[in-house]
Enzyme design. Structure first.
Site, PDB file in Angstrom:
ATOM      1  N   GLU A  40      29.145 -82.773 -26.656  1.00  0.00           N
ATOM      2  CA  GLU A  40      27.769 -82.290 -26.484  1.00  0.00           C
ATOM      3  C   GLU A  40      26.857 -83.393 -25.931  1.00  0.00           C
ATOM      4  O   GLU A  40      25.996 -83.134 -25.109  1.00  0.00           O
ATOM      5  CB  GLU A  40      27.201 -81.762 -27.807  1.00  0.00           C
ATOM      6  N   TYR A 123      19.186 -79.203 -30.737  1.00  0.00           N
ATOM      7  CA  TYR A 123      20.269 -78.526 -30.008  1.00  0.00           C
ATOM      8  C   TYR A 123      21.638 -79.086 -30.440  1.00  0.00           C
ATOM      9  O   TYR A 123      22.542 -78.347 -30.813  1.00  0.00           O
ATOM     10  CB  TYR A 123      20.096 -78.673 -28.483  1.00  0.00           C
ATOM     11  N   ASP A 141      19.438 -74.550 -25.455  1.00  0.00           N
ATOM     12  CA  ASP A 141      19.286 -75.569 -24.418  1.00  0.00           C
ATOM     13  C   ASP A 141      18.855 -74.853 -23.136  1.00  0.00           C
ATOM     14  O   ASP A 141      18.545 -73.656 -23.164  1.00  0.00           O
ATOM     15  CB  ASP A 141      20.601 -76.349 -24.216  1.00  0.00           C
TER      16      ASP A 141
END
Ligand code: SF4
Length: 383
Positions: A40, A123, A141
């Site tokens: 991520e 997020y 996002d």
């Protein structure tokens, strides 16, 4: 906002599509929170195809939090070199150290603790906690926001605080609580593939029947454009020294980072990594470079340097449009500067360097090493 049966059908159709068409990505083959977190962070502002080799190389060297925490920052940055946005790597490293000290090398599973780690916002926390721990946190996002804005025909700048909160509420309401990890990935996949920024592929979309933007014929006009910050043009000049064996000289990252730096602050432009002697310039780049080298106490042994111009390098970082004029400076022996390192010009990535520095090296490598240029590029260091 979808409710009741419609919402149930929406969830079912999106999950079924994800199950069948999901891309086989390396980080989807595991639920290890360390790997999910790493992916991520790498995927922020970066394309999937660019991330894959970095992700695999990084995991090979740092297979777990302990290995990452124990590594020197310079090695972490070196493995990140080329991926850009280096504060991500610095924060990743800091967070790994914190997790070793605070949580015995385990990724924490409480939202409060995850959000307190460097470089982790809502997020990333929602992504890791839902995918690795199946916790009910909805991700939001840019990709997910775009899909939600189209589904709900939401107009205006999505990043405006009130609108972003509204989108977060939609994301929370749509979350499939029985499978939050898959659900979040399905929403991300929809935004990243079919519901792409330009020309959404509504004919292939598994949830087209629920999409207000499509019904109104405005899907491809959403999200509405944000006001862009005006671009700032920056001109730099760089000296790329090269000795007879092809070695060059790189200056070290600054000891202290300037958080309120001017737009043309060189350490900021080279991502606070190793770099060639570089200085902002205006009308007379060679004179500026000469002055800079003097300031660094770099003197030619025989009284003059030969500056061979390389092709200009262009590079854009957020609102900055950077042009660098590199000069290759062929020398018998590289000058000695405190803290500087000598490395092969064709392999400067043995140290952590930014993409801008790589481009400058490539331009300098294309210059024939000992070709004499016009007198105007030959300067006396004693002038
Ligand atoms: S129908 Fe089109 S605009 Fe709507 S969610 Fe699907 S791909 Fe996006």
């Amino acid at each position: 906002m979808l409710k009741g049966r419609e919402l149930a059908a929406f969830r079912k159709q999106l999950l079924a599509w994800f199950c069948q068409f999901r891309r086989d990505l390396p980080w989807r083959r595991t639920r290890d929170p360390y790997c999910v977190w790493l992916s991520e962070i790498m995927l922020q502002q970066t394309r999937v195809a660019a991330v894959i080799p970095y992700y695999e190389r990084f995991l090979k060297r740092f297979p777990n939090l302990h290995a990452l925490a124990a590594a020197p920052e310079e090695e972490v940055l070196r493995l990140w070199s080329g991926l850009g946005y280096y504060s991500r790597a610095r924060n990743l490293h800091k967070a790994a150290k914190e997790m070793v000290v605070e949580y015995g090398g385990e990724f924490p599973s409480r939202l409060k603790n995850v959000l307190a780690l460097p470089g982790i916002g809502s997020y990333t926390a929602a992504a890791v906690l839902s995918i690795a721990f199946e916790q009910k946190h909805a991700v939001l996002d840019g990709n997910v926001a775009r899909a939600l804005a189209r589904l709900g025909a939401i107009r205006g700048d999505l990043r405006e605080s009130a609108r972003w909160q509204k989108l977060q509420k939609s994301a929370d309401a749509y979350l499939e609580s029985k499978a939050p990890g898959d659900w979040n990935q399905a929403m991300m996949e929809l935004g990243a593939t079919l519901c792409s920024p330009k020309s959404p592929q509504c004919l292939l979309c598994p949830v087209a029947q629920f999409c207000e933007g499509r019904k109104l014929g405005i899907a491809d006009l959403l999200p509405e454009k944000r006001k862009k910050r005006a671009a700032v043009e920056i001109h730099l000049v760089a000296a790329v020294f090269a000795d007879g064996s092809g070695r060059t000289l790189l200056l070290p990252p600054p000891n202290k980072r300037n958080t309120e730096a001017a737009a043309d602050d060189v350490p900021t432009l080279v991502s606070n990594l190793w770099h060639f002697p570089t200085i902002p310039t205006n009308a007379n780049p060679i004179a500026k470079l000469r002055e800079h080298l003097r300031g660094l106490h770099i003197q030619s042994r025989n009284g003059s340097f030969h500056f061979a111009p390389a092709d200009k390098v262009r590079h854009a970082v957020t609102y900055r449009e950077i042009t660098v004029e590199p000069f290759r400076v062929s020398v018998k022996k590289l000058p000695r500067i405190k803290g500087a390192e000598q490395v092969p010009l064709s392999e400067i990535t043995v140290l952590p360097v930014s993409n801008l520095t790589r481009k400058v090296a490539r331009a300098a490598l294309a210059v024939a090493p000992f070709v004499k240029k016009a007198d105007s590029s030959t300067l006396r260091s004693s002038e």
